[in-house]
Design an enzyme around this catalytic site. Structure first.
Site, PDB file in Angstrom:
ATOM      1  N   ASN A 113      31.314 -10.968 -42.959  1.00  0.00           N
ATOM      2  CA  ASN A 113      30.185 -10.550 -43.791  1.00  0.00           C
ATOM      3  C   ASN A 113      30.107 -11.533 -44.954  1.00  0.00           C
ATOM      4  O   ASN A 113      30.955 -11.512 -45.835  1.00  0.00           O
ATOM      5  CB  ASN A 113      30.430  -9.123 -44.291  1.00  0.00           C
ATOM      6  CG  ASN A 113      29.425  -8.695 -45.350  1.00  0.00           C
ATOM      7  OD1 ASN A 113      28.400  -9.352 -45.555  1.00  0.00           O
ATOM      8  ND2 ASN A 113      29.706  -7.584 -46.019  1.00  0.00           N
TER       9      ASN A 113
ATOM     10  N   LYS B  20      27.936 -11.652 -47.268  1.00  0.00           N
ATOM     11  CA  LYS B  20      27.349 -11.109 -48.503  1.00  0.00           C
ATOM     12  C   LYS B  20      26.291 -12.089 -49.033  1.00  0.00           C
ATOM     13  O   LYS B  20      25.595 -12.709 -48.240  1.00  0.00           O
ATOM     14  CB  LYS B  20      28.452 -10.787 -49.524  1.00  0.00           C
ATOM     15  CG  LYS B  20      29.558  -9.932 -48.870  1.00  0.00           C
ATOM     16  CD  LYS B  20      30.547  -9.335 -49.816  1.00  0.00           C
ATOM     17  CE  LYS B  20      31.560  -8.499 -49.024  1.00  0.00           C
ATOM     18  NZ  LYS B  20      32.499  -7.802 -49.860  1.00  0.00           N
TER      19      LYS B  20
ATOM     20  N   HIS C 264      27.142  -0.600 -45.981  1.00  0.00           N
ATOM     21  CA  HIS C 264      28.265  -1.254 -46.659  1.00  0.00           C
ATOM     22  C   HIS C 264      28.450  -0.614 -48.041  1.00  0.00           C
ATOM     23  O   HIS C 264      27.483  -0.228 -48.690  1.00  0.00           O
ATOM     24  CB  HIS C 264      27.994  -2.755 -46.797  1.00  0.00           C
ATOM     25  CG  HIS C 264      29.187  -3.507 -47.273  1.00  0.00           C
ATOM     26  ND1 HIS C 264      29.532  -3.569 -48.601  1.00  0.00           N
ATOM     27  CD2 HIS C 264      30.143  -4.191 -46.597  1.00  0.00           C
ATOM     28  CE1 HIS C 264      30.647  -4.271 -48.719  1.00  0.00           C
ATOM     29  NE2 HIS C 264      31.046  -4.671 -47.527  1.00  0.00           N
TER      30      HIS C 264
ATOM     31  N   GLU D 204      28.908  -1.801 -50.848  1.00  0.00           N
ATOM     32  CA  GLU D 204      28.117  -2.430 -51.928  1.00  0.00           C
ATOM     33  C   GLU D 204      26.678  -1.944 -51.892  1.00  0.00           C
ATOM     34  O   GLU D 204      26.018  -1.821 -52.934  1.00  0.00           O
ATOM     35  CB  GLU D 204      28.212  -3.963 -51.812  1.00  0.00           C
ATOM     36  CG  GLU D 204      29.598  -4.447 -52.217  1.00  0.00           C
ATOM     37  CD  GLU D 204      30.066  -5.709 -51.519  1.00  0.00           C
ATOM     38  OE1 GLU D 204      29.232  -6.432 -50.923  1.00  0.00           O
ATOM     39  OE2 GLU D 204      31.279  -5.976 -51.549  1.00  0.00           O
TER      40      GLU D 204
ATOM     41  N   GLU E 163      36.216   0.555 -44.506  1.00  0.00           N
ATOM     42  CA  GLU E 163      36.438  -0.359 -45.624  1.00  0.00           C
ATOM     43  C   GLU E 163      36.736   0.442 -46.884  1.00  0.00           C
ATOM     44  O   GLU E 163      35.809   0.903 -47.562  1.00  0.00           O
ATOM     45  CB  GLU E 163      35.197  -1.228 -45.860  1.00  0.00           C
ATOM     46  CG  GLU E 163      34.830  -2.106 -44.686  1.00  0.00           C
ATOM     47  CD  GLU E 163      34.068  -3.349 -45.131  1.00  0.00           C
ATOM     48  OE1 GLU E 163      34.538  -4.444 -44.811  1.00  0.00           O
ATOM     49  OE2 GLU E 163      33.039  -3.231 -45.818  1.00  0.00           O
TER      50      GLU E 163
ATOM     51  N   GLY F  91      37.403  -7.223 -51.850  1.00  0.00           N
ATOM     52  CA  GLY F  91      37.292  -8.300 -52.836  1.00  0.00           C
ATOM     53  C   GLY F  91      38.341  -8.236 -53.930  1.00  0.00           C
ATOM     54  O   GLY F  91      38.239  -8.935 -54.938  1.00  0.00           O
TER      55      GLY F  91
ATOM     56  N   SER G 136      39.907  -7.278 -47.974  1.00  0.00           N
ATOM     57  CA  SER G 136      40.925  -8.296 -48.250  1.00  0.00           C
ATOM     58  C   SER G 136      41.721  -8.713 -47.016  1.00  0.00           C
ATOM     59  O   SER G 136      42.922  -8.979 -47.123  1.00  0.00           O
ATOM     60  CB  SER G 136      41.849  -7.829 -49.384  1.00  0.00           C
ATOM     61  OG  SER G 136      41.108  -7.681 -50.587  1.00  0.00           O
TER      62      SER G 136
HETATM   63  P1  13P Z   1      36.706  -8.956 -48.663  1.00  0.00           P
HETATM   64  O1  13P Z   1      37.285  -9.400 -47.322  1.00  0.00           O
HETATM   65  O2  13P Z   1      36.215 -10.086 -49.488  1.00  0.00           O
HETATM   66  O3  13P Z   1      37.622  -8.015 -49.364  1.00  0.00           O
HETATM   67  O4  13P Z   1      35.376  -8.106 -48.310  1.00  0.00           O
HETATM   68  C1  13P Z   1      35.459  -7.099 -47.357  1.00  0.00           C
HETATM   69  C2  13P Z   1      34.085  -6.632 -47.033  1.00  0.00           C
HETATM   70  O5  13P Z   1      33.429  -5.998 -47.846  1.00  0.00           O
HETATM   71  C3  13P Z   1      33.529  -6.978 -45.712  1.00  0.00           C
HETATM   72  O6  13P Z   1      32.365  -6.279 -45.467  1.00  0.00           O
END
Ligand code: 13P
Length: 244
Positions: A4, A6, A90, A92, A162, A168, A208
Site C-alpha cells: 500500500n 498510500k 484502511h 487511515e 492492521e 508506520g 510495520s
Molecule cells: P506500515 O507498513 O508503513 O506500518 O503501514 C502498514 C499499512 O498501513 C499498510 O496498509
C-alpha cells in the site's frame, strides 16, 4: 503480498519502481503480488505490470457507480483502469476521512459488483488493545463491515488485520499477537459463513512489516500474507518481502 503506497509516488517514480522491482520478483510463484499506488499512478503501474504476475489495486473507492460526488472515484472506474483489487476501510480512511463500518460494507459491495477483489481492513487502536477490547473491536468491525455480505460475496474478499498502533510506528505486532487476532477474525467468519468459508478466507497482517520480521509473521499458519506500507516503497525491500 500486498503493498500500500498510500500518498507516495508520482507516475515517474512508479515507472522507476517497476523497472527495478519486476526482475527481482520474476521467479516468485509462491504468492500473489499486489501493489496499490495512488489513483494517478495506477495507469503507469498497470502498464508496467502487464504480462507479469503483479496485480494492481486502488486504495479507496466510492460506493456509488456514478453521480455528483466531486473528487470521488467509483468501482467501475477503478476496474476500468486495470485494477483487480481495492483497499477498503484502511484505518487511515477511518481515522482521517470518517469511514465507518457501514461505508466499508457499502464500498466492499460496490467493489464486488464491479468484479474487484476488496481487501477489507480491520484493526484496533492502541487504547482499545490496552483496555482489553481488541476482540470486541474486531468482532464489531467484522459483524458490521463484512457480515452483511452474502456467502458468495464473502468468498471473493481478502481481509487485512492492521492494528492501528503498529502502522508506520515500527512497532510490529508479535507473531503470536497477530495470530491471535487472525484467529478471532476467523472465528467470526466461521460463525457467520461456516467452516469451509472460514478456512478459505485469506487474512493478511499489516503494520510495520519489514524484511527482518516477515519470516516470523509468515511462519504463523494463521497469517496468509502481509499488507505493507513503508517497506513496499523501495523495490529492493518489497522484493525481499515477496521472496521471504
Ligand atoms: P506500515 O507498513 O508503513 O506500518 O503501514 C502498514 C499499512 O498501513 C499498510 O496498509
Amino acid at each position: 503480498m500486498a503493498g500500500n503506497w498510500k500518498m507516495f509516488k508520482t507516475s515517474a517514480e512508479t515507472a522507476a519502481f517497476f523497472e527495478k522491482f519486476l526482475p527481482l520478483v520474476a521467479a516468485a510463484e509462491h504468492c500473489e503480488v499486489l501493489i496499490c499506488p495512488p489513483y494517478l499512478s495506477v495507469a503507469t503501474a498497470v502498464q508496467a505490470a502487464s504480462g507479469t504476475r503483479v496485480r494492481i489495486g486502488a486504495q479507496n473507492l466510492h460506493w456509488k457507480n456514478e453521480g455528483a460526488f466531486t473528487g470521488e472515484v467509483s468501482a467501475p472506474m477503478v476496474r476500468d483502469s486495470g485494477c483487480t483489487h481495492v483497499l477498503v476501510g484502511h484505518s487511515e480512511r477511518r481515522q482521517f476521512f470518517g469511514e465507518t463500518d457501514k461505508s466499508v460494507n457499502d464500498k466492499a459491495a460496490a467493489a464486488l459488483g464491479a468484479g474487484l477483489t476488496p481487501v477489507i481492513c480491520v484493526g484496533e487502536r492502541l487504547e482499545q488493545r490496552q483496555s482489553g477490547e481488541t476482540e470486541a473491536v474486531l468482532t464489531e468491525q467484522f459483524q458490521n463491515g463484512i457480515g452483511p455480505l452474502s456467502p458468495e460475496q464473502f468468498g471473493r474478499i481478502l481481509i487485512a488485520y492492521e492494528p492501528v498502533w503498529a502502522i508506520g510506528t515500527g512497532l510490529v505486532a508479535t507473531p503470536d499477537q497477530a495470530a491471535d487476532a487472525h484467529r478471532a477474525i476467523r472465528a467470526q467468519a466461521r460463525a457467520r459463513y461456516g467452516e469451509a468459508a472460514a478456512a478459505g478466507i485469506r487474512i493478511l497482517y499489516g503494520g510495520s512489516v519489514k524484511p527482518d520480521n516477515v519470516k516470523g509473521l509468515m511462519a504463523q499458519p494463521e497469517i496468509d500474507g502481509a499488507l505493507v506500507g513503508g517497506a513496499s516503497l523501495d523495490p529492493f525491500s518489497f522484493a525481499s518481502l515477496v521472496n521471504f
